[in-house]
Structure formats: C-alpha cells, structure tokens
Write an enzyme that holds these catalytic residues in place. Structure first.
Site, PDB file in Angstrom:
ATOM      1  N   SER A 246       0.839  -1.205   0.000  1.00 17.96           N
ATOM      2  CA  SER A 246       0.000   0.000   0.000  1.00 17.96           C
ATOM      3  C   SER A 246       0.874   1.256   0.000  1.00 17.96           C
ATOM      4  O   SER A 246       0.598   2.221  -0.711  1.00 17.96           O
ATOM      5  CB  SER A 246      -0.899  -0.028   1.227  1.00 17.96           C
ATOM      6  OG  SER A 246      -1.445   1.230   1.462  1.00 17.96           O
ATOM      7  N   TRP A 249       2.446   1.635  -3.353  1.00 19.93           N
ATOM      8  CA  TRP A 249       1.427   2.017  -4.334  1.00 19.93           C
ATOM      9  C   TRP A 249       1.338   3.542  -4.439  1.00 19.93           C
ATOM     10  O   TRP A 249       1.115   4.099  -5.505  1.00 19.93           O
ATOM     11  CB  TRP A 249       0.070   1.433  -3.909  1.00 19.93           C
ATOM     12  CG  TRP A 249      -1.064   1.831  -4.814  1.00 19.93           C
ATOM     13  CD1 TRP A 249      -1.478   1.195  -5.938  1.00 19.93           C
ATOM     14  CD2 TRP A 249      -1.929   2.972  -4.662  1.00 19.93           C
ATOM     15  NE1 TRP A 249      -2.541   1.859  -6.497  1.00 19.93           N
ATOM     16  CE2 TRP A 249      -2.834   2.952  -5.736  1.00 19.93           C
ATOM     17  CE3 TRP A 249      -2.015   4.005  -3.724  1.00 19.93           C
ATOM     18  CZ2 TRP A 249      -3.821   3.920  -5.897  1.00 19.93           C
ATOM     19  CZ3 TRP A 249      -2.996   4.971  -3.884  1.00 19.93           C
ATOM     20  CH2 TRP A 249      -3.889   4.915  -4.963  1.00 19.93           C
ATOM     21  N   HIS A 250       1.544   4.208  -3.274  1.00 19.17           N
ATOM     22  CA  HIS A 250       1.438   5.665  -3.277  1.00 19.17           C
ATOM     23  C   HIS A 250       2.592   6.337  -3.996  1.00 19.17           C
ATOM     24  O   HIS A 250       2.475   7.477  -4.431  1.00 19.17           O
ATOM     25  CB  HIS A 250       1.342   6.197  -1.836  1.00 19.17           C
ATOM     26  CG  HIS A 250       0.002   5.992  -1.239  1.00 19.17           C
ATOM     27  ND1 HIS A 250      -0.371   4.800  -0.664  1.00 19.17           N
ATOM     28  CD2 HIS A 250      -1.087   6.797  -1.156  1.00 19.17           C
ATOM     29  CE1 HIS A 250      -1.620   4.896  -0.241  1.00 19.17           C
ATOM     30  NE2 HIS A 250      -2.076   6.088  -0.539  1.00 19.17           N
ATOM     31  N   GLY A 251       3.707   5.660  -4.102  1.00 17.54           N
ATOM     32  CA  GLY A 251       4.824   6.271  -4.812  1.00 17.54           C
ATOM     33  C   GLY A 251       6.098   5.494  -4.595  1.00 17.54           C
ATOM     34  O   GLY A 251       6.260   4.810  -3.581  1.00 17.54           O
ATOM     35  N   PHE A 398      -0.303   9.897  -7.818  1.00 21.95           N
ATOM     36  CA  PHE A 398      -0.229   8.450  -7.607  1.00 21.95           C
ATOM     37  C   PHE A 398      -0.885   7.707  -8.761  1.00 21.95           C
ATOM     38  O   PHE A 398      -0.950   6.529  -8.792  1.00 21.95           O
ATOM     39  CB  PHE A 398      -0.895   8.053  -6.278  1.00 21.95           C
ATOM     40  CG  PHE A 398      -0.370   8.846  -5.104  1.00 21.95           C
ATOM     41  CD1 PHE A 398       1.004   9.108  -5.007  1.00 21.95           C
ATOM     42  CD2 PHE A 398      -1.203   9.347  -4.142  1.00 21.95           C
ATOM     43  CE1 PHE A 398       1.496   9.853  -3.950  1.00 21.95           C
ATOM     44  CE2 PHE A 398      -0.712  10.085  -3.074  1.00 21.95           C
ATOM     45  CZ  PHE A 398       0.635  10.333  -2.987  1.00 21.95           C
TER      46      PHE A 398
END
Lengths: 398, 346
Positions: A246, A249-251, A398
């Site tokens: 997670s 996933w954001h960066g 994102f």
C-alpha cells in the site's frame, strides 16, 4: 489470470517503479565500489495509472473467480477502466458494481441530480477552501524538496497536524466530486471516505480511509495471503506485506514505504495491546480513542509528507534542540494560522453533524429553504475563500 | 393489447414526470445562479469600495492620486518594482514620492508617467528610474507581474489594450485574467478583515510564515539561486520592455523631466550566482547605455548601489531586497547623493 496481472504490473512497474529500483541498484553498486550505473529513466506517467491498473486487475480477478461475467464489448470494458469521473484518483470500482450500470437506461431524477450537485459543491469546498488554504500553512511549516535545508521541527509537528486535514480534504474532496458527477449522470460510485478522523482505533481508521483501495487490498492481497485465519506470526507478516505494498502504491519512495510499514506496525500493536485497553462505553473513552488514533495517524503522515529520509532523520535530531521550541513559539505567537484552524473546526463540526446523525434528525435540515441557503453560502464561501491557484490534487501524482 | 397499452401509459407518465422534474430543476438552478450572481456583485462592489484601498499595491495608487492633487512640482519621483518599493523611504528625500509597486514593469511605469504628464506636465523635475539586472528580463511580463491584485490595479492605470498585451505575454489563462480584471474579490474574502494592511490574527491566508520573513544569513546563497532562477532565466532583453523603456525616456525628454537611472542594492550571493551562471552585467549595462544615449545624447546620471550592501548581508531581506532598517540607511544615502547631483547641476 497470472499472465494478465503480470502484464498490468509490468506496465505499472515500468512507468512508476523502474527509476526507483534503478536508483537503489546504483546506490548499492556504489556502496560496494562497483562501476555499475543503470540509466534512471524519467518517463511521464499516464494520468491515474495506479488507479486504472488496479481497476483492470480487479476485473480480471473477478472474472477468474467467476463473480463477474466476461465483458465482450470493448467499449464498455474501456469505459469501466477509464470511467472519467473517477479516472484520476478513484474510487477504485469493482466490475460487479459499475459494469451493470452501463446496461441500464438513465433518466433524469430531480432528487438524484440535486444530491449529486450538492456533493460536488461540498467536494469543491473541501478542496478549494479547506485543503488549499491548509496547504499554504503546511508548505510554510513542513519542508519540500526545494526548502529542504532549513526547517523547524516543532513547526513541522504543527504543520503535520494541519497536513492530516489537508490530505483528507484534498482526497475526499476529489472523491466527493467524482461520486457527485457520477450521481448527476445516473451512476452510483463507491463511497471512498467515511469521516476517518472520528475513528476510535487505527484499524477502524483504515476501514474509513480510502475505502475502495483498502477493500481492494483486503480482497486481493490480504485474504489470499490467509488474512487473519492463520497463525499470529503469519498474520503479522500478512499485515506488513499489505501495508508495504500500500505504501509503495502511493509512490516509489522510501518515505511512502515507511509510512505503510508504520501503519502496519500500529495495527499489529493495537491488536497486541487490545486486552490491556478494553473498550469502554463512555463519551470520554471515545474522545480518547479518536485523539490517540488521530495522533498516531499524524505520526505516519509525517513520513508521508516529508520529502526524503534525510529530512526525516534531521527532523528527529532537531526535535531534541531546545532552541527550536523557543523560535517556533515566537513565530506561532506572532503568526498563528488562525484561519486554517477555523477551517478545520468548520470541517469537524460539519462532519460531527453527519456522524452523529443530526443532519438526518433535525427537521430544519430537511427544509428546502435551508438546503438552498446552505448551498448559496457554500458557493459564496468558495468564491471568497477558495484558492484559485490551480493546485493539483495530491493523489493525482499516484 | 391491454398490457401494451398499460406499459405505454406508464411510459408516458414517466416521460411527463421526468419533464416536470427537469423543469423544476432548471428553475431552481436559474434562481440559484441569479441570487449567487447578485451576491457576488454586491461582495465585489464592497471589495472595490472598501478593501482595495487598504491593500499595499493600492496604497501606491493613493500616492499616485496625491501626486495628481498637488499644486507644486515634486523634486523626485521614484518608479520601479519591489526593489524601490521596499528600498526607498521617501521621508528621507525631500519633496519626493515613491510610486513604485510590487512586480511593476516598464509598461506599467510608462502608463503611470504618461497619465501624470498628461494631467500635470510639470508634476516632477526628475524621475528616478530603476535599471536592475532583471528589469528587462522576459519574466517581468510573465504571471509574476500579473497577480490578482496587480491585474485590477493595472487596469485602473493602463489602457485595456496594454493590459491585454501583458496577458498575452504571461502564463495565466484568459478566464483567470478576465476574472481578476472584473472580480478582484475572487478568492480574496479574507481581505475584508484587513486593517491598515494587516489581517489581525489571520496570518497565513495567502502567504507563508517562512517566506515572508527575512532570509537567514546561512540561507542567503539558496535565496540567491532561487531569485536568479525566478527572475533571470528568460530572455535578457524583452522587446516589449525595451520599447516601453525607450518610451519612458522619450516621454521624460518631451516634458523636460530629467531622468536618473538607479541600480538597487543586491547581495553578494546574488552577484556570485550571476557569475556562476555566466551572466555578464557589463555587457548588459553597455546595452542599456547605448539605448539610453539614443534618447539622452548629452548624457545622463546613474546611481549605482548594486554592491552597496555586499559587506553586510544582514541588511538584506533576501538576495535582492533590503530590510526596513537598511531602507533608512539607503534612503539617507540616496538623499545625500541627489543633493550632490543638484549642486553639480546648479
């Protein structure tokens, strides 16, 4: 299914993570004094990449599991993956929820359209008035890549408290607008936020924050890994895996990874200390739960918002410097961001009214003139107090 | 048959109900839009009437008005952007006013002076015109000069055609340009709380706490990098600005007004950054000299304060602006030099 998911992940990896991993390999090679230099590509990332790749993976998995029939119409499939109101920053829709809506005829319904417009207006208010005003305060207190050299740790703490509301209003404002636009057109989209700062525990927070992504990870990563029906050790492993993914996933940045892991750590700690902090049914206990959850989420936001690991370590070093406190207090006494604080209070009051059901129970709230005046006031507030600097949504990156 | 008729009747009812709902919706939206437009107009009117005169750029406007109301001629009028705006304290220089405004470029300066000369030909003996390293740069036409406040302010001074040409050279959208031209209150509601240019207890609406404070000495180098990048990355001589510069000189000459060129103090770090980027001020000022000589064939005066505070960065607010304390010192020195200039001319 594996082939399809691999294809999608490769696409995501090339655009989003290749540069990050190339940098890691180069750093490791240089640490071992090796003459190895991978080219770090700077590619323009397609808009909303992380969102629509997850949405397309969702379709493949659901079809594979037999919970969704195969869509033979390419246009309808493309519409599902790139449905414009939620294309850029979600909510990430499941095919069972969105695709059937493409098949039905949509007619004009006054109540539905009005409720969609109301949601758009409220989303705009959250984004343009609250989030963008708080952004000015946050950017003044918390360093960015260009102001990384000088900051005051105590002010960073104050800035992060505001950032918690900034990112919430920024992202939930977008989600409200997406859901509102969908509703105006006759489509029902998933609710993405459910007043997360009223959560009384970190696990509850994650059931209320970015709901569509959290349920995605729950259904497609956490449960296949065994969920909580495994040994304690394995469960802890599952939690950390989910939150690490997670975070990434954001960066493609260590700060996001640490943010994810820290949230995983909080969930694990919460579970381990559950027997010591038994839930009591009292208002004060609820407040205590909400405050501690908010503060813990702010600790995690610090990692999310700081530009790099170096600035995070500098933050902790400076935290021990007493002169930082006197400087910060002098500045805060002189220039306290009162307006930002007022906006946060406005947000909390409105959300408390929604949370406690006052909006539904108070008769006056149902009066047409009340709704009309409230929305005029909201529109006028956007006109007067909105920040018109074309600030992009945080989650667009994102 | 009966079933089909029933379905058709139900469908008709649905269409009628949908139409009626659509009609109600349109009426409500129209009513909302009308009331909203009235409220916005009222707020805008109040803003123009009561708030704008308190804002700093418009304080310059009131100075502008005061010049027009005077009966006597001023000795010196200072014009330019934020450099003279913050550096010149007119109290130290007898019979002078500071007409500079933040982000002002030569186009705006020209129209200010044109209006003044048209209304009162002898409003001043001398114009003290800023010629700083960034004065002709194309950035002076970009959106930094077209801030919301400035657009409305400029519109009060310059013709719309000039304002529009500034817009064309800027990065801002047409919608934003027109909005700020006609609705200066948009996004500025907090200004209603302003008293004497300050917002009591309401800091941090549009500014930032660190940005609005003096740059610490250890950050001056970084400030220099930022300032040079921000103001001196584009073309060295923007043709539109060159035209307006020449127009200012010609206007002054036609009206028998002397012109003194002035270079405002910059930090040592700013100069070092220019050197690092191979930006030569010698060739820059040679070019300005040749442009100026074309109008003032018999010569002109330059006050060069470029390195005035090189040895004391603590008097610099940032890499190219001086502090309020420095402004007093600087203005007193400018006054001395101008007195000397007057004596030499007598």
């Amino acid at each position: 299914m594996t082939g399809s998911i691999l294809c999608t992940c490769t696409y995501l990896f090339v655009f989003k993570y290749l540069g990050f991993f190339a940098t890691i390999i180069n750093d490791v090679a240089s640490a071992f004094h090796l003459q190895y230099n991978l080219a770090v590509l700077s590619i323009i990332i397609p808009i909303g990449l992380s969102f629509h790749t997850f949405q397309s993976m969702s379709y493949v998995i659901e079809v594979y599991r037999g919970r969704q029939s195969v869509q033979t119409h390419f246009g309808k499939y493309a519409l599902y993956v790139l449905f414009y109101p939620q294309l850029v920053a979600g909510p990430i829709e499941r095919p069972q929820h969105l695709m059937p809506q493409f098949e039905i005829e949509h007619t004009f319904e006054y109540a539905r359209v009005m409720s969609g417009l109301r949601l758009i207006l409220w989303g705009l208010f959250k984004k343009m008035v609250i989030a963008d005003t708080l952004a000015l305060t946050v950017d003044a207190f918390v360093p960015t890549m260009s102001t990384i050299y000088y900051f005051n740790s105590f002010l960073v703490v104050v800035g992060i408290l505001f950032f918690a509301f900034q990112i919430y209003c920024d992202f939930s404002g977008y989600s409200d607008m997406a859901v509102g636009i969908g509703r105006v057109m006759g489509f029902s989209l998933t609710q993405n936020f459910n007043r997360p700062y009223f959560s009384k525990s970190i696990s509850e927070f994650w059931r209320r924050w970015h709901i569509s992504l959290c349920t995605w990870f729950r259904d497609y990563v956490y449960i296949p890994l065994g969920g909580n029906r495994v040994s304690k050790r394995r469960w802890i492993f599952n939690i950390f895996v989910v939150f690490a993914i997670s975070g990434l996933w954001h960066g493609a940045n260590w700060t996001f990874l640490l943010w994810g892991l820290l949230n995983g750590f909080f969930i694990v700690m919460e579970d381990m200390t559950r027997t010591y902090f038994r839930k009591k049914e009292s208002f004060l206990w609820d407040i205590k739960g909400m405050l501690s959850t908010f503060l813990l989420s702010c600790v995690a936001w610090l990692f999310f918002r700081m530009p790099d690991l170096k600035s995070i370590s500098k933050f902790f070093v400076l935290l021990l410097d007493p002169s930082q406190y006197s400087d910060a207090i002098t500045l805060l006494v002189r220039d306290f961001p009162t307006f930002s604080l007022i906006l946060v209070v406005v947000l909390l009051v409105v959300e408390y009214a929604q949370e406690s059901g006052i909006v539904e129970t108070w008769r006056v709230c149902k009066e047409k003139w009340f709704a009309f005046s409230a929305f005029l006031l909201l529109a006028l507030s956007i006109y007067l107090f909105g920040v018109f600097d074309e600030k992009a949504f945080i989650y667009f990156q994102f | 048959m009966a079933g089909t008729a029933t379905i058709r009747a139900m469908s008709d009812v649905r269409v009628v109900s949908e139409r009626s709902e659509l009609r109600t919706f349109l009426i409500h939206v129209l009513a909302f839009a009308l009331i909203f437009a009235c409220m916005v107009s009222l707020v805008n009117l109040l803003y123009i009437q009561y708030v704008i005169p308190q804002k700093i750029v418009f304080q310059t406007n009131s100075v502008f008005d005061s010049v027009l109301l005077r009966n006597d001629s001023l000795q010196y009028v200072f014009v330019g952007d934020s450099h003279p705006y913050f550096a010149i304290d007119a109290q130290y220089i007898s019979n002078s006013v500071n007409l500079a405004s933040i982000s002002e470029n030569y186009a705006i300066t020209y129209h200010k002076l044109r209006i003044l000369t048209e209304r009162r030909a002898n409003f001043t003996h001398t114009i003290v015109l800023q010629v700083d390293p960034h004065s002709f740069r194309s950035e002076m036409l970009k959106d930094t000069s077209l801030t919301p406040d400035n657009i409305y302010f400029y519109s009060q001074v310059v013709p719309f055609a000039t304002l529009y040409s500034l817009y064309e050279n800027s990065n801002i959208s047409l919608l934003k340009f027109l909005t700020y031209r006609w609705l200066p209150s948009v996004g500025n509601g907090i200004d209603f709380l302003r008293r004497d240019g300050h917002i009591p207890f309401f800091f941090n609406i549009g500014g930032d706490s660190i940005g609005v404070h003096q740059v610490p000495l250890n950050e001056m180098k970084e400030s220099a990098v930022n300032r040079v990048s921000k103001k001196m990355s584009g073309a060295e001589f923007e043709p539109l600005l060159v035209d307006f510069y020449t127009a200012i000189l010609s206007l002054a000459k036609e009206n028998n007004i002397s012109v003194i060129l002035i270079v405002y103090p910059h930090s040592k770090e700013f100069d070092e950054e220019l050197v690092r980027r191979n930006i030569s001020l010698d060739s820059y000022y040679q070019h300005i000299d040749s442009m100026t000589q074309e109008v003032f064939v018999q010569g002109y005066t330059v006050l060069n304060y470029y390195d005035y505070f090189f040895n004391d960065s603590s008097l610099m607010y940032d890499a190219d602006h001086i502090t309020k304390e420095a402004s007093a010192l600087f203005s007193a020195d400018v006054a001395d030099r101008l007195t000397l200039y007057e004596r030499m001319n007598q």
